[in-house]
Design a protein around this motif. Sequence first.
Motif, mmCIF file in Angstrom:
data_model
loop_
_atom_site.group_PDB
_atom_site.id
_atom_site.type_symbol
_atom_site.label_atom_id
_atom_site.label_comp_id
_atom_site.label_asym_id
_atom_site.label_seq_id
_atom_site.Cartn_x
_atom_site.Cartn_y
_atom_site.Cartn_z
ATOM 1 N N LEU A 104 14.310 6.263 -4.246
ATOM 2 C CA LEU A 104 12.970 5.977 -4.775
ATOM 3 C C LEU A 104 12.435 7.151 -5.578
ATOM 4 C CD1 LEU A 104 11.518 4.320 -1.530
ATOM 5 C CD2 LEU A 104 12.516 3.177 -3.535
ATOM 6 N N THR A 105 13.216 7.582 -6.597
ATOM 7 C CA THR A 105 12.796 8.729 -7.397
ATOM 8 C C THR A 105 12.590 8.389 -8.867
ATOM 9 O OG1 THR A 105 15.104 9.385 -7.764
ATOM 10 C CG2 THR A 105 13.964 10.363 -5.863
ATOM 11 N N TYR A 106 12.772 7.109 -9.241
ATOM 12 C CA TYR A 106 12.628 6.736 -10.641
ATOM 13 C C TYR A 106 12.098 5.295 -10.724
ATOM 14 C CZ TYR A 106 17.134 4.473 -9.760
ATOM 15 O OH TYR A 106 18.146 3.718 -9.232
ATOM 16 N N PRO A 107 11.448 4.935 -11.816
ATOM 17 C CA PRO A 107 10.845 3.594 -11.940
ATOM 18 C C PRO A 107 11.890 2.546 -12.310
ATOM 19 C CG PRO A 107 10.400 4.859 -13.920
ATOM 20 C CD PRO A 107 11.124 5.803 -12.985
ATOM 21 N N ASP B 103 0.860 -1.184 0.000
ATOM 22 C CA ASP B 103 0.000 0.000 0.000
ATOM 23 C C ASP B 103 0.898 1.236 0.000
ATOM 24 O OD1 ASP B 103 -1.651 2.155 0.635
ATOM 25 O OD2 ASP B 103 -2.919 0.978 1.979
ATOM 26 N N THR B 104 0.923 1.954 -1.115
ATOM 27 C CA THR B 104 1.812 3.109 -1.235
ATOM 28 C C THR B 104 1.451 4.218 -0.244
ATOM 29 O OG1 THR B 104 0.457 3.986 -3.041
ATOM 30 C CG2 THR B 104 2.389 2.667 -3.641
ATOM 31 N N ASN B 105 0.187 4.333 0.098
ATOM 32 C CA ASN B 105 -0.199 5.366 1.069
ATOM 33 C C ASN B 105 0.409 5.094 2.447
ATOM 34 O OD1 ASN B 105 -1.743 7.018 -0.633
ATOM 35 N ND2 ASN B 105 -3.533 5.674 -0.422
ATOM 36 N N ARG B 106 0.489 3.831 2.803
ATOM 37 C CA ARG B 106 1.106 3.490 4.093
ATOM 38 C C ARG B 106 2.605 3.788 4.066
ATOM 39 N NH1 ARG B 106 -2.175 0.061 7.331
ATOM 40 N NH2 ARG B 106 -4.078 -0.621 6.256
ATOM 41 N N ILE B 107 3.277 3.409 2.963
ATOM 42 C CA ILE B 107 4.702 3.693 2.832
ATOM 43 C C ILE B 107 4.946 5.199 2.926
ATOM 44 C CG2 ILE B 107 6.718 3.510 1.322
ATOM 45 C CD1 ILE B 107 5.319 1.059 0.029
ATOM 46 N N ASP C 18 14.822 15.712 2.198
ATOM 47 C CA ASP C 18 13.544 15.830 2.900
ATOM 48 C C ASP C 18 12.415 15.361 2.001
ATOM 49 O OD1 ASP C 18 13.159 17.901 1.064
ATOM 50 O OD2 ASP C 18 13.532 19.492 2.524
ATOM 51 N N THR C 19 11.197 15.595 2.417
ATOM 52 C CA THR C 19 10.042 15.050 1.696
ATOM 53 C C THR C 19 9.656 15.874 0.469
ATOM 54 O OG1 THR C 19 8.574 16.228 3.226
ATOM 55 C CG2 THR C 19 9.092 13.929 3.737
ATOM 56 N N SER C 20 10.408 16.919 0.172
ATOM 57 C CA SER C 20 10.119 17.700 -1.037
ATOM 58 C C SER C 20 10.710 17.056 -2.285
ATOM 59 C CB SER C 20 10.679 19.125 -0.891
ATOM 60 O OG SER C 20 12.102 19.107 -0.842
ATOM 61 N N GLN C 21 11.473 15.983 -2.114
ATOM 62 C CA GLN C 21 12.064 15.310 -3.266
ATOM 63 C C GLN C 21 10.983 14.625 -4.111
ATOM 64 O OE1 GLN C 21 16.077 13.343 -2.154
ATOM 65 N NE2 GLN C 21 15.014 13.616 -0.206
ATOM 66 N N PRO C 22 11.271 14.391 -5.387
ATOM 67 C CA PRO C 22 10.252 13.818 -6.283
ATOM 68 C C PRO C 22 10.140 12.301 -6.118
ATOM 69 C CG PRO C 22 12.269 14.204 -7.501
ATOM 70 C CD PRO C 22 12.506 14.761 -6.114
ATOM 71 N N PHE C 23 9.548 11.869 -5.024
ATOM 72 C CA PHE C 23 9.398 10.430 -4.787
ATOM 73 C C PHE C 23 8.508 9.795 -5.853
ATOM 74 C CE2 PHE C 23 10.767 11.780 -0.601
ATOM 75 C CZ PHE C 23 11.598 10.746 -0.205
ATOM 76 N N ASN C 24 8.907 8.620 -6.271
ATOM 77 C CA ASN C 24 8.104 7.827 -7.187
ATOM 78 C C ASN C 24 7.487 6.707 -6.355
ATOM 79 O OD1 ASN C 24 7.448 5.591 -9.020
ATOM 80 N ND2 ASN C 24 8.396 6.840 -10.615
ATOM 81 N N TRP C 25 6.220 6.819 -6.046
ATOM 82 C CA TRP C 25 5.596 5.893 -5.107
ATOM 83 C C TRP C 25 5.364 4.522 -5.711
ATOM 84 C CZ3 TRP C 25 6.686 7.437 -0.641
ATOM 85 C CH2 TRP C 25 6.757 8.797 -0.367
ATOM 86 N N ASP C 26 5.288 4.448 -7.045
ATOM 87 C CA ASP C 26 5.243 3.128 -7.680
ATOM 88 C C ASP C 26 6.571 2.407 -7.467
ATOM 89 O OD1 ASP C 26 2.662 3.288 -8.560
ATOM 90 O OD2 ASP C 26 3.180 4.079 -10.544
ATOM 91 N N ALA C 27 7.681 3.173 -7.485
ATOM 92 C CA ALA C 27 8.995 2.576 -7.209
ATOM 93 C C ALA C 27 9.056 2.074 -5.769
ATOM 94 C CB ALA C 27 10.102 3.590 -7.469
ATOM 95 N N ALA C 28 8.478 2.844 -4.844
ATOM 96 C CA ALA C 28 8.444 2.425 -3.446
ATOM 97 C C ALA C 28 7.646 1.135 -3.290
ATOM 98 C CB ALA C 28 7.840 3.532 -2.586
ATOM 99 N N LYS C 29 6.533 1.053 -4.023
ATOM 100 C CA LYS C 29 5.712 -0.159 -3.980
ATOM 101 C C LYS C 29 6.493 -1.351 -4.536
ATOM 102 C CE LYS C 29 1.373 -2.105 -5.709
ATOM 103 N NZ LYS C 29 0.130 -1.848 -6.489
ATOM 104 N N THR C 30 7.167 -1.143 -5.659
ATOM 105 C CA THR C 30 7.934 -2.230 -6.272
ATOM 106 C C THR C 30 9.052 -2.697 -5.363
ATOM 107 O OG1 THR C 30 7.450 -1.389 -8.491
ATOM 108 C CG2 THR C 30 9.329 -2.883 -8.272
ATOM 109 N N PHE C 31 9.767 -1.751 -4.750
ATOM 110 C CA PHE C 31 10.886 -2.120 -3.886
ATOM 111 C C PHE C 31 10.394 -2.907 -2.668
ATOM 112 C CE2 PHE C 31 14.364 -1.143 -0.816
ATOM 113 C CZ PHE C 31 15.389 -1.743 -1.528
ATOM 114 N N THR C 32 9.259 -2.522 -2.133
ATOM 115 C CA THR C 32 8.679 -3.248 -1.007
ATOM 116 C C THR C 32 8.279 -4.653 -1.427
ATOM 117 O OG1 THR C 32 7.830 -1.160 -0.126
ATOM 118 C CG2 THR C 32 6.905 -3.191 0.778
ATOM 119 N N GLU C 33 7.668 -4.746 -2.589
ATOM 120 C CA GLU C 33 7.237 -6.046 -3.112
ATOM 121 C C GLU C 33 8.439 -6.984 -3.301
ATOM 122 O OE1 GLU C 33 4.934 -7.686 -7.115
ATOM 123 O OE2 GLU C 33 4.797 -5.568 -6.558
ATOM 124 N N VAL C 34 9.508 -6.448 -3.869
ATOM 125 C CA VAL C 34 10.711 -7.249 -4.086
ATOM 126 C C VAL C 34 11.269 -7.764 -2.770
ATOM 127 C CG1 VAL C 34 13.115 -7.173 -4.851
ATOM 128 C CG2 VAL C 34 11.342 -6.129 -6.253
#
Length: 545
Positions: free
Chosen positions: A408-411, A33-37, A500-516
């Motif tokens: 976590l800024t790119y796919p 769940d990307t919102n939780r991450i 900080d949190t102003s960076q361009p996070f790619n939340w799909d990348a965060a989801k993929t990394f968690t899944e892996v």
Amino acid sequence: MIRKMIFCSLLAVMTLKAFAQSEVTTSSQFSPDTNRIKSHLFFLADDLLEGRDTGSRGHDIATLYIATEFAKYGLTPMGTEGYFQQVPFRKASLIQDSPKLAFQFGDDTVTLDYPKDYITSPDLLATTSSLKGEMVFAGYGIVADELNHNDYKNLDVSGKVVVILSGKPLSFPSEEGAHLASGYQKNKYAAERGAIGVITLSTPIREKVRPYQSLLNYIHTPRMAWLDSNGEPANTFAQIKNSAYLSRPAAETLFAHAPQSLESIYHLLEEDKVPEGFDLPGTVEMSKQSLHSQISSPNVVGMIEGTDPVLKNEYVVFSAHSDHIGFAKTVKKDNINNGAMDNASGTAVMLETARLFSGLAEKPKRSVLFVSVTGEEKGLLGADYFARNPTVPLKSMVANVNLDMPILTYPFADVIAFGASHSDMKASVEKAAGNAGITLSPDPWPQQALFTRSDHYAFVKQGIPAVFMVPGLTSKDPNIDGGKAFGQFLATHYHKPSDDTSQPFNWDAAKTFTEVNAEIGYTLATQEKAPKWNEGDFFGNTFGQ
């Protein structure tokens, strides 16, 4: 990660290009769940936590948050006090006007200036440190029987100060060499042979990587060590009474009367030849004063119990450090090192992984430990404490998967598992990554020995096979260069308030990394046999249980 800054030296030469990759089908049973991450990361990197420095109130808030999330997911508390394992630390700060160092050559006394000519670090064992003794040049100061190398051969250094070169021979394998040439190992070699002090010389090779001038930025940095059951700092050597690191001009002063010139020694290094040791003329006298204080900071430990009546007594360990570096010394308004990528991102991924495991209908056979460690930025201290004071039997921990500063800024389309080539975990990681539709790529920076530079290495030193996971440099988007995105973070934000949190996070990348990572943990926790070191592997031979 305490040594991730070495990546920055690669930015000028990093030429890896992203390329298009067709969409692959994932067969993963995990759906992060990307919102939780995102919520975990944004909380941990908030200004309220003031950069999560080890022992600070902000870091205590972070660890309480992590513990309550573990409780929410139903993880079994596995600390010494519920989820917490308090780690006692000694903190030492150098009194800046106290260091003194002088050489005596017959009737001539040569006094060096601190920090212009040399630097020294706080003493963790004594508030007043002093020594006087003869000196012996001992090459790199390394003993490596497996590489047929012994800089102390035919040298008597008992009761003397050893003078050694920074670094290691160019011919040494990078990862093995990083271990053998570490400051801890060099002090160990010297102490075991009776030396009372260590003087390290800068070299032309070292100056290209990390100039002496850059080291002056860290002279006010305290040292820390965790305390053992007797209240003594771990990983220290009482035999070594003082130490110093000389600039090149200071080293030339020391060798002005030596039987071999410094220039001739440097010439040998360029040819990857190891200079033989010899007695140095004269004596050295060194002294300094340090201030000591004691703090405490917790690791946080929770468990998902395995289902197999036998294998549940074995543990796959996920680790991620929760600390960062606190306030920056700057006149700028923003002086909080929030550590969003380093390592709120890795911690957020681990928390979501724990939630995913807690919700599995079919739990893995082995138990899974989730360990949030403190003091990584101080020298991998919390992980070292846990690995040497585990809350489960040491030999029951069969594998470690470490999450530290995933960018976590790119796919990304691949992952890198530093250390995978040392054990049969490589096949397990490759299989698990494939389940998540991701490929496993080899270490793109083998010469940087990153396998020795994050929390997983504390587990390795206890004989536990480990991997350190980061997103790879290949991008799914042909318009994005993954290597460039990786490098941009290191050049612009690493250990700076802008992480900080102003960076361009790619939340799909965060989801993929968690899944892996969830797939990797599940694969290791369900496979028939526990991971094993490869036959003849240096780390397996050196540390294997």
